[in-house]
Design a protein around this motif. Structure first.
Motif, mmCIF file in Angstrom:
data_model
loop_
_atom_site.group_PDB
_atom_site.id
_atom_site.type_symbol
_atom_site.label_atom_id
_atom_site.label_comp_id
_atom_site.label_asym_id
_atom_site.label_seq_id
_atom_site.Cartn_x
_atom_site.Cartn_y
_atom_site.Cartn_z
ATOM 1 N N CYS A 136 -4.005 12.212 -44.289
ATOM 2 C CA CYS A 136 -4.525 10.925 -43.836
ATOM 3 C C CYS A 136 -5.295 10.148 -44.901
ATOM 4 O O CYS A 136 -5.689 8.999 -44.670
ATOM 5 C CB CYS A 136 -5.389 11.116 -42.590
ATOM 6 N N CYS A 142 -10.537 18.401 -43.566
ATOM 7 C CA CYS A 142 -10.536 16.974 -43.276
ATOM 8 C C CYS A 142 -11.084 16.803 -41.865
ATOM 9 O O CYS A 142 -10.465 17.246 -40.901
ATOM 10 C CB CYS A 142 -9.136 16.390 -43.387
ATOM 11 N N CYS A 147 -7.468 13.935 -48.447
ATOM 12 C CA CYS A 147 -6.574 14.610 -47.502
ATOM 13 C C CYS A 147 -5.130 14.136 -47.713
ATOM 14 O O CYS A 147 -4.858 12.942 -47.624
ATOM 15 C CB CYS A 147 -7.029 14.315 -46.065
ATOM 16 N N CYS A 167 -8.589 14.181 -39.615
ATOM 17 C CA CYS A 167 -7.372 14.612 -38.909
ATOM 18 C C CYS A 167 -7.432 16.095 -38.551
ATOM 19 O O CYS A 167 -6.429 16.670 -38.135
ATOM 20 C CB CYS A 167 -6.113 14.254 -39.694
HETATM 21 ZN ZN LIG Z 1 -6.893 14.128 -42.932
#
Ligand SMILES: [Zn+2]
Ligand SMILES: [Zn+2]
Length: 405
Positions: free
Chosen positions: A204, A219, A201, A222
């Protein structure tokens, strides 16, 4: 041209992290390594460039000449005056002209795997003289305007053995009834570099989730969606229709706001009129923006149009969610640009029997003003997936078939 339906080549490659052998299907872009457990996204923009290794029956250690073939698979919509026609295309065609060689790669090659072209490959490579554009023009032929979506387009170099004027098939070693004197290849393998990015990702750093053939990854940490586009991961807004609890599968759709050059179809009031929706036009309909929905996955063209029509007519109101549903996500395999291409055939289907609109649409230029990815929940029921609220279903087999397109 040979027509072979629903077949996918397998591709042999090496894990970019640890070098362990890995296998991909033609439709996949994510390399999952069983050995080092990493996932990497493979970028082969503008198109993948493969070769097929020669068979073992090389007569007397002759030199290998590789000949290029274009491979094309996709859904074809023809914008005729009677209806949007459609068919599944699956073809290969010799990419050099003025040379008498087999015109397609043929069925026998289906037992072989493909490998990506790399530097220092032994052998001579005949450069293609028919461009990708010319190949598409040949496929489309003359007459009605055609639109292709969900396509796989690749260049495959097939091996031949050459001994002065005699040419042998590089897979079977069989002598061909073709004189080889015109095969004056003296060029090395084309320069072609593969690129990889880790499937993490960008926001994050967590591992992104998604099937190996999906163009959209999510993801769960997040709560974001990412689309693979031109060697990058681009964030996309993801929304959901209906609450997902109890659903067995979430299917992805592109929801698009479209700009038209000539056609008036910006509001729901326009859509009511164009598509003969049995509803009287209210004042609020004249201000209600219209959204076009097309499946973000490949499926046979007839079903593709049907579910695009049903979802668009419903003008559903999806919402955002704070937590990623735990339901299984069906992979988004159709790029947004190609979803946009499908708007014209969809409108032709919506405006059934309106010849004047079809003539307009065949020349129409559409632009994408805004888009979102919307997931619709489906429940399994016998051999079908059912969308309860919109009252439509999809045969499970059609998704299986679509996965191979
Ligand atoms: Zn993420
Ligand atoms: Zn590995």
């Amino acid at each position: 041209m040979a027509v072979v339906s629903g077949y996918n080549f397998q591709i042999d490659l090496l894990c970019p992290q640890c070098g362990a052998p890995a296998v991909l299907e033609e439709t996949q872009t994510i390399i999952k390594c069983d050995f080092c457990r990493t996932r990497n996204i493979l970028h082969s923009h503008p198109y993948p460039c493969f070769y097929m290794a020669p068979g073992l029956k090389n007569p007397a250690g002759l030199s290998v000449v590789y000949v290029p073939y274009w491979r094309f698979k996709g859904l074809e919509f023809s914008l005729g005056e009677k209806s949007p026609g459609f068919r599944v295309m699956d073809r290969s065609h010799l990419a050099v002209d003025k040379i008498r060689l087999p015109l397609s790669i043929g069925l026998r090659s289906q037992t072989q795997t493909l490998k990506f072209i790399r530097e220092n490959l032994v052998g001579k490579f005949l450069p293609p003289t028919i461009s990708r554009k010319e190949m598409l023009q040949q496929i489309a032929g003359t007459g009605e305007k055609k639109i292709y979506i969900g396509e796989i387009f690749s260049l495959i170099f097939m091996p031949f053995f050459q001994d002065a004027d005699i040419l042998y098939d590089g897979l079977s070693g069989k002598k061909l009834a073709i004189t080889a004197s015109t095969l004056m290849a003296d060029t090395p393998a084309p320069v072609y570099r593969l690129e990889y990015t880790p499937s993490l990702c960008p926001n994050c750093g967590w591992d992104l989730r998604g099937d190996a053939d999906s163009l959209v990854l999510q993801c769960n940490h997040c709560n974001t969606f990412w689309v693979i586009h031109h060697k990058k991961l681009i964030k996309v807004k993801g929304m959901f229709f209906d609450s997902c609890p109890g659903a067995d599968l979430c299917l992805p759709f592109w929801r698009m706001q479209i700009g038209f050059k000539t056609l008036e179809c910006g509001t729901y009031a326009h859509l009511i009129k164009l598509a003969n929706i049995p509803e009287s036009i209210q004042e609020e309909h004249k201000h209600q923006a219209v959204y076009f929905y097309v499946p973000a996955f490949k499926i046979n063209p007839k079903l593709f149009l049907r579910i695009a029509r049903q979802t668009t007519l419903a003008q559903i109101e999806p919402t955002r969610t704070d937590k990623m549903p735990t339901t299984q996500f069906y992979p988004a395999t159709l790029p947004l640009e190609e979803g946009l291409q499908a708007v014209v055939p969809l409108l032709m289907d919506l405006c059934a029997n309106k010849k004047e609109i079809w003539i307009l649409l065949a020349k129409e230029k559409v632009t994408l003003n805004a888009f979102t990815l919307v997931y619709l929940p489906f429940q399994t029921s016998g051999s079908e997936y059912v969308q309860d609220t919109l009252c439509f279903s999809l045969p499970k087999n059609s998704l299986k078939f679509g996965r191979r397109l």
